[in-house]
Scaffold this motif. Structure first.
Motif, PDB file in Angstrom:
ATOM      1  N   GLY A  49       2.193 -12.195   6.033  1.00 56.55           N
ATOM      2  CA  GLY A  49       2.241 -12.707   4.676  1.00 56.55           C
ATOM      3  C   GLY A  49       3.592 -12.465   4.054  1.00 56.55           C
ATOM      4  O   GLY A  49       4.518 -11.976   4.685  1.00 56.55           O
ATOM      5  N   GLU A  50       3.711 -12.806   2.777  1.00 56.21           N
ATOM      6  CA  GLU A  50       4.978 -12.666   2.068  1.00 56.21           C
ATOM      7  C   GLU A  50       5.109 -11.327   1.369  1.00 56.21           C
ATOM      8  O   GLU A  50       6.162 -10.989   0.858  1.00 56.21           O
ATOM      9  CB  GLU A  50       5.137 -13.802   1.041  1.00 56.21           C
ATOM     10  N   GLY A  51       4.043 -10.546   1.305  1.00 61.47           N
ATOM     11  CA  GLY A  51       4.081  -9.288   0.591  1.00 61.47           C
ATOM     12  C   GLY A  51       4.503  -8.137   1.470  1.00 61.47           C
ATOM     13  O   GLY A  51       5.119  -8.307   2.522  1.00 61.47           O
ATOM     14  N   ALA A  52       4.194  -6.925   1.026  1.00 53.79           N
ATOM     15  CA  ALA A  52       4.560  -5.707   1.741  1.00 53.79           C
ATOM     16  C   ALA A  52       3.309  -4.979   2.199  1.00 53.79           C
ATOM     17  O   ALA A  52       2.256  -5.027   1.550  1.00 53.79           O
ATOM     18  CB  ALA A  52       5.397  -4.800   0.853  1.00 53.79           C
ATOM     19  N   LEU A  53       3.411  -4.306   3.341  1.00 49.87           N
ATOM     20  CA  LEU A  53       2.326  -3.454   3.814  1.00 49.87           C
ATOM     21  C   LEU A  53       2.283  -2.133   3.057  1.00 49.87           C
ATOM     22  O   LEU A  53       1.232  -1.513   2.936  1.00 49.87           O
ATOM     23  CB  LEU A  53       2.502  -3.156   5.306  1.00 49.87           C
ATOM     24  N   GLY A  54       3.437  -1.705   2.560  1.00 49.16           N
ATOM     25  CA  GLY A  54       3.528  -0.453   1.833  1.00 49.16           C
ATOM     26  C   GLY A  54       4.969  -0.055   1.642  1.00 49.16           C
ATOM     27  O   GLY A  54       5.886  -0.795   2.007  1.00 49.16           O
ATOM     28  N   GLY A  55       5.178   1.114   1.058  1.00 48.56           N
ATOM     29  CA  GLY A  55       6.519   1.606   0.801  1.00 48.56           C
ATOM     30  C   GLY A  55       6.751   2.948   1.459  1.00 48.56           C
ATOM     31  O   GLY A  55       5.809   3.674   1.794  1.00 48.56           O
ATOM     32  N   VAL A  56       8.032   3.265   1.668  1.00 44.99           N
ATOM     33  CA  VAL A  56       8.434   4.542   2.253  1.00 44.99           C
ATOM     34  C   VAL A  56       9.595   5.088   1.443  1.00 44.99           C
ATOM     35  O   VAL A  56      10.553   4.357   1.158  1.00 44.99           O
ATOM     36  CB  VAL A  56       8.862   4.374   3.734  1.00 44.99           C
ATOM     37  N   ALA A  57       9.525   6.360   1.060  1.00 45.58           N
ATOM     38  CA  ALA A  57      10.622   7.023   0.349  1.00 45.58           C
ATOM     39  C   ALA A  57      11.358   7.923   1.330  1.00 45.58           C
ATOM     40  O   ALA A  57      10.741   8.793   1.966  1.00 45.58           O
ATOM     41  CB  ALA A  57      10.072   7.836  -0.819  1.00 45.58           C
ATOM     42  N   HIS A  64       0.427  -9.111  22.289  1.00 49.22           N
ATOM     43  CA  HIS A  64      -0.388  -8.097  21.630  1.00 49.22           C
ATOM     44  C   HIS A  64      -0.271  -8.143  20.107  1.00 49.22           C
ATOM     45  O   HIS A  64      -1.268  -8.118  19.391  1.00 49.22           O
ATOM     46  CB  HIS A  64       0.011  -6.699  22.108  1.00 49.22           C
ATOM     47  N   ASN A  65       0.970  -8.173  19.600  1.00 50.09           N
ATOM     48  CA  ASN A  65       1.207  -7.894  18.185  1.00 50.09           C
ATOM     49  C   ASN A  65       2.030  -8.986  17.513  1.00 50.09           C
ATOM     50  O   ASN A  65       2.777  -9.713  18.162  1.00 50.09           O
ATOM     51  CB  ASN A  65       1.934  -6.552  18.044  1.00 50.09           C
ATOM     52  N   THR A  66       1.902  -9.028  16.188  1.00 48.39           N
ATOM     53  CA  THR A  66       2.710  -9.958  15.406  1.00 48.39           C
ATOM     54  C   THR A  66       3.825  -9.254  14.646  1.00 48.39           C
ATOM     55  O   THR A  66       4.776  -9.895  14.201  1.00 48.39           O
ATOM     56  CB  THR A  66       1.824 -10.749  14.423  1.00 48.39           C
ATOM     57  N   GLY A  67       3.735  -7.925  14.514  1.00 51.37           N
ATOM     58  CA  GLY A  67       4.790  -7.183  13.842  1.00 51.37           C
ATOM     59  C   GLY A  67       4.650  -5.689  14.069  1.00 51.37           C
ATOM     60  O   GLY A  67       3.539  -5.177  14.234  1.00 51.37           O
ATOM     61  N   THR A  68       5.788  -4.991  14.107  1.00 46.58           N
ATOM     62  CA  THR A  68       5.803  -3.543  14.306  1.00 46.58           C
ATOM     63  C   THR A  68       6.872  -2.918  13.420  1.00 46.58           C
ATOM     64  O   THR A  68       7.849  -3.564  13.061  1.00 46.58           O
ATOM     65  CB  THR A  68       6.119  -3.179  15.770  1.00 46.58           C
ATOM     66  N   GLU A  92      -2.208  -9.440  16.765  1.00 45.22           N
ATOM     67  CA  GLU A  92      -2.283 -10.879  16.551  1.00 45.22           C
ATOM     68  C   GLU A  92      -3.526 -11.282  15.765  1.00 45.22           C
ATOM     69  O   GLU A  92      -3.525 -12.303  15.086  1.00 45.22           O
ATOM     70  CB  GLU A  92      -2.239 -11.624  17.895  1.00 45.22           C
ATOM     71  N   ASN A  93      -4.587 -10.474  15.846  1.00 48.62           N
ATOM     72  CA  ASN A  93      -5.794 -10.804  15.076  1.00 48.62           C
ATOM     73  C   ASN A  93      -5.770 -10.230  13.665  1.00 48.62           C
ATOM     74  O   ASN A  93      -6.763 -10.322  12.936  1.00 48.62           O
ATOM     75  CB  ASN A  93      -7.051 -10.347  15.831  1.00 48.62           C
ATOM     76  N   GLY A  94      -4.631  -9.628  13.276  1.00 41.89           N
ATOM     77  CA  GLY A  94      -4.473  -9.126  11.914  1.00 41.89           C
ATOM     78  C   GLY A  94      -4.869  -7.689  11.713  1.00 41.89           C
ATOM     79  O   GLY A  94      -4.747  -7.158  10.599  1.00 41.89           O
ATOM     80  N   SER A  95      -5.319  -7.007  12.752  1.00 47.86           N
ATOM     81  CA  SER A  95      -5.695  -5.606  12.637  1.00 47.86           C
ATOM     82  C   SER A  95      -4.447  -4.747  12.464  1.00 47.86           C
ATOM     83  O   SER A  95      -3.456  -4.922  13.179  1.00 47.86           O
ATOM     84  CB  SER A  95      -6.463  -5.179  13.899  1.00 47.86           C
ATOM     85  N   PRO A 138       2.109  -2.154  -4.292  1.00 53.52           N
ATOM     86  CA  PRO A 138       1.493  -2.437  -5.588  1.00 53.52           C
ATOM     87  C   PRO A 138       0.662  -3.709  -5.586  1.00 53.52           C
ATOM     88  O   PRO A 138      -0.251  -3.858  -6.380  1.00 53.52           O
ATOM     89  CB  PRO A 138       2.703  -2.559  -6.526  1.00 53.52           C
ATOM     90  N   ALA A 139       0.992  -4.648  -4.702  1.00 50.57           N
ATOM     91  CA  ALA A 139       0.225  -5.880  -4.590  1.00 50.57           C
ATOM     92  C   ALA A 139       0.301  -6.349  -3.148  1.00 50.57           C
ATOM     93  O   ALA A 139       1.229  -6.038  -2.418  1.00 50.57           O
ATOM     94  CB  ALA A 139       0.790  -6.951  -5.529  1.00 50.57           C
ATOM     95  N   GLY A 140      -0.658  -7.104  -2.743  1.00 47.77           N
ATOM     96  CA  GLY A 140      -0.693  -7.599  -1.373  1.00 47.77           C
ATOM     97  C   GLY A 140      -2.115  -7.682  -0.883  1.00 47.77           C
ATOM     98  O   GLY A 140      -3.068  -7.339  -1.600  1.00 47.77           O
ATOM     99  N   ARG A 141      -2.290  -8.130   0.343  1.00 39.45           N
ATOM    100  CA  ARG A 141      -3.637  -8.308   0.864  1.00 39.45           C
ATOM    101  C   ARG A 141      -4.279  -6.948   1.135  1.00 39.45           C
ATOM    102  O   ARG A 141      -3.591  -5.978   1.482  1.00 39.45           O
ATOM    103  CB  ARG A 141      -3.601  -9.140   2.140  1.00 39.45           C
ATOM    104  N   PRO A 142      -5.581  -6.811   0.968  1.00 43.42           N
ATOM    105  CA  PRO A 142      -6.265  -5.569   1.303  1.00 43.42           C
ATOM    106  C   PRO A 142      -6.122  -5.276   2.795  1.00 43.42           C
ATOM    107  O   PRO A 142      -6.248  -6.161   3.624  1.00 43.42           O
ATOM    108  CB  PRO A 142      -7.725  -5.862   0.938  1.00 43.42           C
ATOM    109  N   ILE A 143      -5.825  -4.026   3.127  1.00 43.50           N
ATOM    110  CA  ILE A 143      -5.576  -3.657   4.509  1.00 43.50           C
ATOM    111  C   ILE A 143      -6.522  -2.515   4.911  1.00 43.50           C
ATOM    112  O   ILE A 143      -6.598  -1.479   4.242  1.00 43.50           O
ATOM    113  CB  ILE A 143      -4.117  -3.219   4.721  1.00 43.50           C
TER     114      ILE A 143
END
Length: 353
Positions: free
Chosen positions: A233-241, A279-283, A325-328, A343-348
């Motif tokens: 998607g266009e959002g973020a999975l989360g943030g890191v400080a 296996h994956n779509t992103g790492t 690839e299945n979104g998990s 702060p916003a994005g799809r529920p994970i």
């Protein structure tokens, strides 16, 4: 396994002062300067850094990155292509210190991934057509290799185990060995840039190599606030400080791919199958060694979640996550501890590696 010309990570710096403008009150002053190398933008964001140090640091970074990329280009005439021709013709060649360092740096990632991360498969990458086009291509440009050609390649596939270093010489008995370091080159260059600018007195900088992020010090009185892109998607999975020296590297199948007759083929090739990763779509990888983190993000694209935990432990990574690839979505304890929710994005629904 090849490089990703990707925008895999987002610098999560919303709300901070604009580059080059003074902050308000105790806010730090940021200066942001970028330069382009082969169409890829590198950006350095400095916090509370004198102008003369900024100028010297950017000049030093440009003097490192562009010449290195020219020397390591895997298909245009370069030091690397000349070395590959010598290896094919004679089985040995004199290599520069940089190339020998990259071969040695690739070894732990190669071993931890069970041979799926392998910089000797430049010939396979060329067979797929990714050496002819730096971005996405469709069926009007190239077609996938025939299954018979891929099977033939596997019959005598090269491997990093076919390579040894003796002094300045790189030696192999397999004429199919053809190096392509694109999956390590950004991290390798970033490490050199950080060392150089630190020697100039720069203490606080965020380096963006076109998607991967490397931190030095802090963003003034706070940590660098970085975001991890959602590959689905266009959002973020989360943030890191982060503060101090860290690398946050990512890989995905969303930036470079071949589309042929409606089927999409990712650009990261598994040397054990000669076919694209499935296996994956992103790492994403969090680590201390920029070169290892860069390579590990690509290698993870070729591993299943049940293989990822041991892989990360062998390399001493601080955190890993992957989206299948299945979104998990999966992450290890280190990444879970480092991340904050977007702060916003799809529920994970996170699974633990």
């Amino acid at each position: 396994m090849i490089d990703r010309r990707r925008r895999a990570l987002l610098a999560g710096i919303a709300g901070l002062p604009l580059a080059g403008l003074p902050g308000c009150g105790n806010e730090p002053r940021f200066t942001e300067v970028g330069f382009s190398v082969f169409g890829q933008l590198w950006t350095l964001r400095f916090a509370d850094t004198p102008a003369d140090q900024v100028t010297a640091a950017v000049r030093s970074a440009e003097a490192i990155v562009e010449p290195l990329y020219r020397r390591l280009h895997p298909w245009r005439d370069s030091e690397l292509t000349r070395l590959n021709r010598q290896l094919a013709a004679h089985g040995e060649a004199t290599a520069s210190p940089a190339i020998r360092e990259l071969i040695q740096a690739a070894r732990p990632v190669f071993e931890a991934s069970g041979g799926r991360f392998d910089p000797t498969i430049g010939g396979l990458i060329a067979l797929w057509g990714f050496h002819r086009n730096g971005g996405n291509v469709d069926d009007a440009a190239i077609t996938p290799p025939a299954e018979a050609a891929l099977d033939d390649w596997l019959d005598d596939a090269p491997s990093l185990d076919d390579v040894r270093i003796d002094g300045e010489q790189v030696i192999t008995a397999n004429p199919r060995v053809q190096f392509d370091f694109n999956a390590l080159a950004e991290g390798f260059a970033a490490a050199r840039v950080l060392n150089a600018i630190e020697s100039l007195g720069v203490t606080d900088c965020l380096l963006d190599s076109g998607g991967d992020l490397y931190t030095l010090g802090r963003a003034g009185g706070r940590d660098w606030q970085l975001g991890i892109r959602d590959p689905r998607g266009e959002g973020a999975l989360g943030g890191v400080a982060l503060s101090g020296r860290h690398a946050l590297c990512s890989s995905g199948d969303y930036e470079r791919r071949l589309t042929y007759r409606g089927e999409r083929f990712g650009h990261i090739i598994d040397p054990l199958t000669a076919r694209p990763a499935r296996h994956n779509t992103g790492t994403t990888v969090l680590g201390r060694n920029p070169t290892i983190a860069d390579g590990a993000a690509t290698a993870l694209m070729l591993l299943s979640p049940d293989q990822a935990g041991d892989f990360a432990r062998q390399l001493g990574l601080d955190g890993t996550l992957l989206v299948t690839e299945n979104g998990s979505a999966w992450r290890d304890a280190g990444m879970q501890s480092a991340m904050t929710a977007a702060p916003a994005g799809r529920p994970i629904d996170w699974h633990t590696l």
